[in-house]
Design a protein around this motif. Structure first.
Motif, PDB file in Angstrom:
ATOM      1  N   ALA A   1      43.877  40.973  40.120  1.00 25.68           N
ATOM      2  CA  ALA A   1      43.453  39.636  39.699  1.00 25.68           C
ATOM      3  C   ALA A   1      43.393  38.678  40.879  1.00 25.68           C
ATOM      4  N   LYS A   2      44.371  38.770  41.778  1.00 22.23           N
ATOM      5  CA  LYS A   2      44.338  37.890  42.945  1.00 22.23           C
ATOM      6  C   LYS A   2      43.140  38.207  43.831  1.00 22.23           C
ATOM      7  N   ALA A   3      42.878  39.497  44.045  1.00 19.21           N
ATOM      8  CA  ALA A   3      41.758  39.875  44.910  1.00 19.21           C
ATOM      9  C   ALA A   3      40.431  39.411  44.329  1.00 19.21           C
ATOM     10  N   ILE A   4      40.213  39.635  43.035  1.00 19.11           N
ATOM     11  CA  ILE A   4      38.954  39.232  42.407  1.00 19.11           C
ATOM     12  C   ILE A   4      38.860  37.717  42.326  1.00 19.11           C
ATOM     13  N   GLY A   5      39.953  37.066  41.911  1.00 18.86           N
ATOM     14  CA  GLY A   5      39.952  35.608  41.798  1.00 18.86           C
ATOM     15  C   GLY A   5      39.707  34.928  43.129  1.00 18.86           C
ATOM     16  N   ASP A   6      40.306  35.447  44.214  1.00 19.27           N
ATOM     17  CA  ASP A   6      40.088  34.855  45.536  1.00 19.27           C
ATOM     18  C   ASP A   6      38.624  34.985  45.959  1.00 19.27           C
ATOM     19  N   THR A   7      37.992  36.116  45.608  1.00 20.66           N
ATOM     20  CA  THR A   7      36.575  36.294  45.933  1.00 20.66           C
ATOM     21  C   THR A   7      35.713  35.299  45.153  1.00 20.66           C
ATOM     22  N   VAL A   8      36.035  35.102  43.880  1.00 19.72           N
ATOM     23  CA  VAL A   8      35.296  34.131  43.074  1.00 19.72           C
ATOM     24  C   VAL A   8      35.459  32.727  43.651  1.00 19.72           C
ATOM     25  N   LYS A   9      36.668  32.379  44.080  1.00 21.27           N
ATOM     26  CA  LYS A   9      36.904  31.063  44.675  1.00 21.27           C
ATOM     27  C   LYS A   9      36.014  30.842  45.895  1.00 21.27           C
ATOM     28  N   LYS A  10      35.921  31.863  46.753  1.00 23.75           N
ATOM     29  CA  LYS A  10      35.080  31.743  47.947  1.00 23.75           C
ATOM     30  C   LYS A  10      33.619  31.564  47.571  1.00 23.75           C
ATOM     31  N   LEU A  11      33.163  32.310  46.570  1.00 26.18           N
ATOM     32  CA  LEU A  11      31.779  32.171  46.119  1.00 26.18           C
ATOM     33  C   LEU A  11      31.539  30.791  45.523  1.00 26.18           C
ATOM     34  N   ASN A  12      32.535  30.248  44.840  1.00 26.40           N
ATOM     35  CA  ASN A  12      32.395  28.913  44.252  1.00 26.40           C
ATOM     36  C   ASN A  12      32.252  27.840  45.323  1.00 26.40           C
ATOM     37  N   VAL A  13      32.948  28.011  46.441  1.00 27.66           N
ATOM     38  CA  VAL A  13      32.910  27.019  47.513  1.00 27.66           C
ATOM     39  C   VAL A  13      31.607  27.127  48.305  1.00 27.66           C
ATOM     40  N   ASP A  14      31.230  28.337  48.686  1.00 28.19           N
ATOM     41  CA  ASP A  14      30.011  28.537  49.476  1.00 28.19           C
ATOM     42  C   ASP A  14      29.524  29.962  49.240  1.00 28.19           C
ATOM     43  N   MET A  15      28.615  30.125  48.300  1.00 30.73           N
ATOM     44  CA  MET A  15      28.175  31.455  47.911  1.00 30.73           C
ATOM     45  C   MET A  15      27.475  32.191  49.041  1.00 30.73           C
TER      46      MET A  15
END
Length: 436
Positions: A334-348
């Motif tokens: 969950a942390k790995a996937i969530g952190d990736t989503v966070k990065k995409l949210n900031v600058d895809m």
């Protein structure tokens, strides 16, 4: 329809937009389109239960023609010259196959959640290769007195799932209500701003890798020994998984706040089940989880909601096997996937230059898993005039180490997960999944 049974092709016809309704057009591939040239076609299939649905085949043909007026690139061809592009001319068309099953008895079996042979599904979708050529084909299969299936082969470089969903809704609306569809598509490629030279970079990557790797690696045939099944996670189960993650995250990650959307929670749980079902003795090996993220709300420039083309980015999360298969595996996932989503949210687009190279690592190894589809699409609302689909499947996951995700038809807020595995690995996955 047993594994040895076949369907009979009744008709092959070419469906075009109405004469003189759509002028010829050439659409360049954008940097969002080019990475999809590496992917084999999507093969979604919808099952509709209706004893009278077979009588609607002429109506389906007519309404498909009208829907292609607004989505004409789907009737065109992909041209892979030095400047890859979509081309549409008034002589182009979509191949429509009408087939008949030997009897209706197989319908309920195929449209279920239980384990079934992958080979049976391949007979219900058109085949489509790579290279130059059409981007869409359709197969309607009639199950006497039971219903029909509508299967597709779609070249992903022509449209993402949001665009294809809009096309399906347009087709269904016209079929059910007559002329006057609801979706007027925009094909203006200039709205995709390429300030970082991604298109040129991806073209260089494409031609380099295309010459190094045989096309058969991209368009593999499915093994009939593979079986598929559908699993459902409801809000209750996802809530329990989330609660477990929260009880352990402080111990593992301190005050770091995790992104725990239903999508992240579901994907984390599935990732762990998948990895535990695949044997590997090296706890230090890195596993990847690949997924796509919509760009309409993540880009620094505006793209209209009716844009008909690709507008998704690629995400790849990583975790060591020892983390994923341990007691706290779902927390690490969950942390790995969530952190990736966070990065995409900031600058895809910040890691966009790695999209092709990173996803090449996922393609041929059981150590990795990719996601097809999205539970955010309302695919079960599709109605051609005889009610919602009783089941939908993504046949192409048979070809790769992939799962499919969609919203649940029966469980409000639930997620359906399509899985294709060899029987013994399916046994292991099922046992692990049912422990939630």
């Amino acid at each position: 329809m047993s594994s040895g049974a076949t369907v009979t092709v009744v008709e092959r016809c070419a469906i075009s937009p109405p004469p003189r309704s759509t002028p010829p057009a050439t659409l360049p591939l954008t940097f969002f389109d080019i990475p999809w040239l590496f992917f084999s076609p999507s093969q979604p299939i919808f099952f509709f239960s209706s004893a009278s649905a077979a009588a609607a085949v002429p109506k389906l043909k007519h309404s498909l023609s009208l829907a292609l007026t607004h989505f004409f690139p789907l009737a065109g061809k992909l041209a892979l010259s030095a400047e890859p592009r979509l081309e549409y001319n008034d002589t182009d068309s979509v191949l429509l196959i009408v087939a008949a099953a030997p009897d209706g008895g197989a319908f309920k079996n195929l449209a279920g959640n239980h384990r079934r042979s992958c080979g049976d599904f391949r007979r219900l979708v058109p085949e489509m290769g790579g290279g130059d050529g059409p981007v869409l084909a359709v197969q309607i299969t009639v199950f006497p007195e039971m219903g029909i299936s509508i299967g597709f082969a779609l070249r992903n470089a022509a449209a993402d799932w949001r665009t294809f969903n809009n096309f399906l809704k347009e087709w269904a609306w016209i079929c059910k209500n007559g002329a006057g569809g609801r979706h007027v598509a925009s094909h203006d490629r200039s709205v995709i701003l390429d300030t970082s030279g991604l298109r040129s970079f991806f073209l260089t990557e494409f031609w380099k890798l295309k010459n190094e790797i045989k096309e058969s690696n991209y368009y593999k045939s499915s093994n009939n020994d593979i079986v598929r099944a559908t699993f459902v996670l409801g809000p209750k189960e996802m809530g329990e998984i989330k609660k477990w993650i929260l009880t352990r995250s402080d111990l593992l990650f301190g005050s770091t706040q995790l992104l725990l959307s239903p999508y992240v929670v579901a994907c984390a749980f599935i990732w762990v089940c998948w990895m535990k079902a695949h044997w590997c003795t090296d706890a230090s090996v890195v596993h990847y989880f690949g997924f796509i993220a919509g760009g309409l709300t993540r880009l620094p420039f505006a793209v209209p909601s009716n844009y008909a083309g690709n507008c998704v980015g690629f995400g790849r999360s990583a975790a060591r096997r020892g983390e994923l298969v341990g007691e706290d595996g779902v927390v690490h996932a969950a942390k790995a996937i969530g952190d990736t989503v966070k990065k995409l949210n900031v600058d895809m687009l910040s890691g966009a230059r790695n999209w092709i190279s990173e996803w090449e690592e996922l393609r041929e190894s059981e150590l990795h898993i990719t996601v097809s589809g999205s539970p955010k699409l309302d695919l079960y609302d599709l109605d051609f005039g005889w009610g919602r689909p009783v089941k939908l499947e993504e046949v192409s996951i048979h070809n790769h180490n992939a799962i499919s995700l969609s919203e649940s038809r029966e469980v409000i807020g639930g997620i359906e997960i399509g899985v294709a595995l060899p029987p013994l690995k399916m046994d292991a996955f099922t046992t692990l999944f049912n422990k939630v």
